[in-house]
Design a protein around this motif. Structure first.
Motif, short mmCIF file in Angstrom:
data_model
loop_
_atom_site.label_atom_id
_atom_site.label_comp_id
_atom_site.label_asym_id
_atom_site.label_seq_id
_atom_site.Cartn_x
_atom_site.Cartn_y
_atom_site.Cartn_z
N LEU A 129 0.87 -1.17 0.00
CA LEU A 129 0.00 0.00 0.00
C LEU A 129 0.91 1.22 0.00
O LEU A 129 1.95 1.23 0.66
N VAL A 130 0.50 2.25 -0.72
CA VAL A 130 1.30 3.47 -0.83
C VAL A 130 0.43 4.66 -0.41
O VAL A 130 -0.69 4.80 -0.89
N VAL A 163 -7.35 0.71 5.57
CA VAL A 163 -6.07 -0.01 5.56
C VAL A 163 -6.16 -1.25 6.43
O VAL A 163 -5.75 -2.33 6.02
N SER A 164 -6.70 -1.12 7.64
CA SER A 164 -6.80 -2.30 8.51
C SER A 164 -7.69 -3.37 7.89
O SER A 164 -7.44 -4.56 8.05
N TYR A 165 -8.71 -2.96 7.15
CA TYR A 165 -9.58 -3.95 6.50
C TYR A 165 -8.85 -4.63 5.34
O TYR A 165 -8.92 -5.85 5.20
N ILE A 166 -8.15 -3.86 4.54
CA ILE A 166 -7.43 -4.45 3.40
C ILE A 166 -6.36 -5.42 3.89
O ILE A 166 -6.16 -6.48 3.30
N ASP A 172 -6.57 10.10 10.27
CA ASP A 172 -7.64 9.90 9.29
C ASP A 172 -7.60 8.48 8.72
O ASP A 172 -8.64 7.85 8.56
N ILE A 173 -6.41 7.98 8.44
CA ILE A 173 -6.28 6.61 7.93
C ILE A 173 -6.86 5.62 8.95
O ILE A 173 -7.59 4.70 8.57
N HIS A 174 -6.57 5.83 10.22
CA HIS A 174 -7.12 4.93 11.25
C HIS A 174 -8.63 5.10 11.39
O HIS A 174 -9.34 4.11 11.58
N ARG A 175 -9.12 6.32 11.28
CA ARG A 175 -10.56 6.58 11.38
C ARG A 175 -11.33 5.89 10.25
O ARG A 175 -12.41 5.35 10.47
#
Length: 134
Positions: free
Chosen positions: A58-59, A119-122, A112-115
């Protein structure tokens, strides 16, 4: 609020991901746009998340300075030690420093990425998830 997410978790994951906006026209035939946030404020910078299937990663792409808000961020050039940030995200930040304005924006992106939980789902640990080892 400036959000764009062509991929929705749980919608047949692999097929849904492959039907997202592909960057083929830009020379990246194995890259898909997963998420973009276009919010632009003094403490918020537009960014996007790409999935690169060739590199299996992931980028996170962060837009550079363009607006007056970005100039205000750029003007916060004093350095700040990274010890507290390091404690939170898992590295030794003692004796390491960052541009105060860039660090503030980086924290906003990180939060924001954590909210969004994309990413955690992917990257979720599921034997049927083709992206869990990225």
């Amino acid at each position: 609020d400036g959000l764009y997410s062509p991929w929705k978790p749980g919608e047949g994951d692999k097929h849904s991901l492959l039907s997202t906006f592909r960057l083929t026209e830009f020379g990246f035939r194995c890259t898909a746009l997963i998420y973009a946030n276009f919010t632009n404020k003094v403490v918020a910078t537009p960014y996007c998340i790409l999935l690169d299937e060739m590199e299996q990663t992931l980028v996170v792409v962060i837009r550079g300075s363009v607006t007056l808000e970005d100039l205000v961020t750029d003007m916060q050039w004093s350095s700040i030690e990274l010890n507290r940030v390091g404690e939170r995200v898992g590295f030794d930040g003692r004796g390491k420093y960052a541009h105060r304005g860039m660090l503030t924006n980086s924290k906003w992106i990180y939060n924001d990425i954590h909210r969004q939980e994309i990413v955690s789902y992917i990257l979720r640990d599921d034997k049927n998830n083709p992206y869990r080892d990225y």
